[in-house]
Design an enzyme around this catalytic site. Sequence first.
Site, short mmCIF file in Angstrom:
data_model
loop_
_atom_site.label_atom_id
_atom_site.label_comp_id
_atom_site.label_asym_id
_atom_site.label_seq_id
_atom_site.Cartn_x
_atom_site.Cartn_y
_atom_site.Cartn_z
N CYS A 12 49.01 103.66 -81.01
CA CYS A 12 49.79 102.63 -81.01
C CYS A 12 50.19 101.98 -79.46
CB CYS A 12 51.26 102.99 -81.64
SG CYS A 12 52.18 104.29 -80.53
N HIS A 72 58.75 109.25 -75.78
CA HIS A 72 60.07 109.29 -76.53
C HIS A 72 61.48 109.07 -75.84
CE1 HIS A 72 56.69 112.27 -77.21
NE2 HIS A 72 57.04 111.61 -78.56
N GLU A 124 62.83 112.27 -78.82
CA GLU A 124 63.43 110.99 -79.13
C GLU A 124 64.73 111.13 -79.35
OE1 GLU A 124 61.31 108.30 -81.52
OE2 GLU A 124 63.17 107.04 -81.78
S1 SF4 Z 1 58.17 103.88 -81.32
FE1 SF4 Z 1 56.83 105.70 -81.06
S2 SF4 Z 1 55.03 105.25 -82.83
FE2 SF4 Z 1 56.29 103.16 -82.66
S3 SF4 Z 1 55.03 102.03 -81.02
FE3 SF4 Z 1 56.54 103.38 -79.66
S4 SF4 Z 1 55.56 105.31 -79.19
FE4 SF4 Z 1 54.39 104.32 -81.09
#
Ligand code: SF4
Length: 286
Positions: A12, A72, A124
């Site tokens: 991502c 995170h 996170e």
């Molecule tokens: S919140 Fe986590 S999964 Fe979503 S884009 Fe950001 S790093 Fe990637």
Amino acid sequence: MQVLLARENGFCFGVKKAVELTEAAAESGASVHNLGQVVHNPTISRRLEDRGVKVIKDVAEASEGVVVIRAHGVPPRVRREIEQRGLECVDATCSLVLRAQRFTKQLADEGYTVVILGTPDHPEVVGLKGFAGKDHVVVETEEQWNALPKMKKAGVVSQSTQPPWAFTALVAHVATLAQEMKVFNTVCPVTVKRQVAATELAEQVRTIVVVGGKNSANTRELVNLARMRGRSAYHIENADELRAEWVAGEDTVGLIGGTSTPMDTLLEVKQRIEALGAEERTAAPA
Ligand code: SF4
């Protein structure tokens, strides 16, 4: 044996940014420290280690150089500590996590009891708690949110990788408990897309191999989703962990990776499954 890759795969944007920022810091020649795994993937951690990046658990372990804040995020006190120690801070917190942190702080500042959907010790969530003030609660299971008390003002946010259905269910429940309620939907749309892709895959195959860090929340959620749909789902970190009996006798096997799984790791697994299929064909009686 065919391997059906999920419609969504690869890093991502948050993971991509975190890895690139760490690599750039390492290339500068400075002494670089990742405060925890920058993303939850052992292959990435090993690659960064090979470039001289050290993983530390506590800021106090870095006496000089650069500290990279993981994707995170961290609580505000950790960022302050990095600055107070005179270390250079590279912030690789994902922009969506920063957004969740801002909303969490806003709820706390406005006097809401902050209800966080997430795993209490996930980095996170540890970061979000740092923005939530004293009046907050973390819930992960339906049993836990059913035990919530009545609240005057409740504000709801989520760890980015929680399933959207769980967030919706929690919000509906808190609405029955609070006189006043504010909701910020902080579920990450990228992980939602990945979960939809896993669901689609589960409609097409009986067996799914899920590749990603064992501590990766979004990868574990893909495994849960496949199993909830009655599929056999196997969570591995790399091709060496694949077992022949998992895919034996299958015409098609589904394959999906978490948002921090490199494509090359995924393609190695694909090749390994195909090789097992070829061995099975050769061994079959004529
Ligand atoms: S919140 Fe986590 S999964 Fe979503 S884009 Fe950001 S790093 Fe990637």
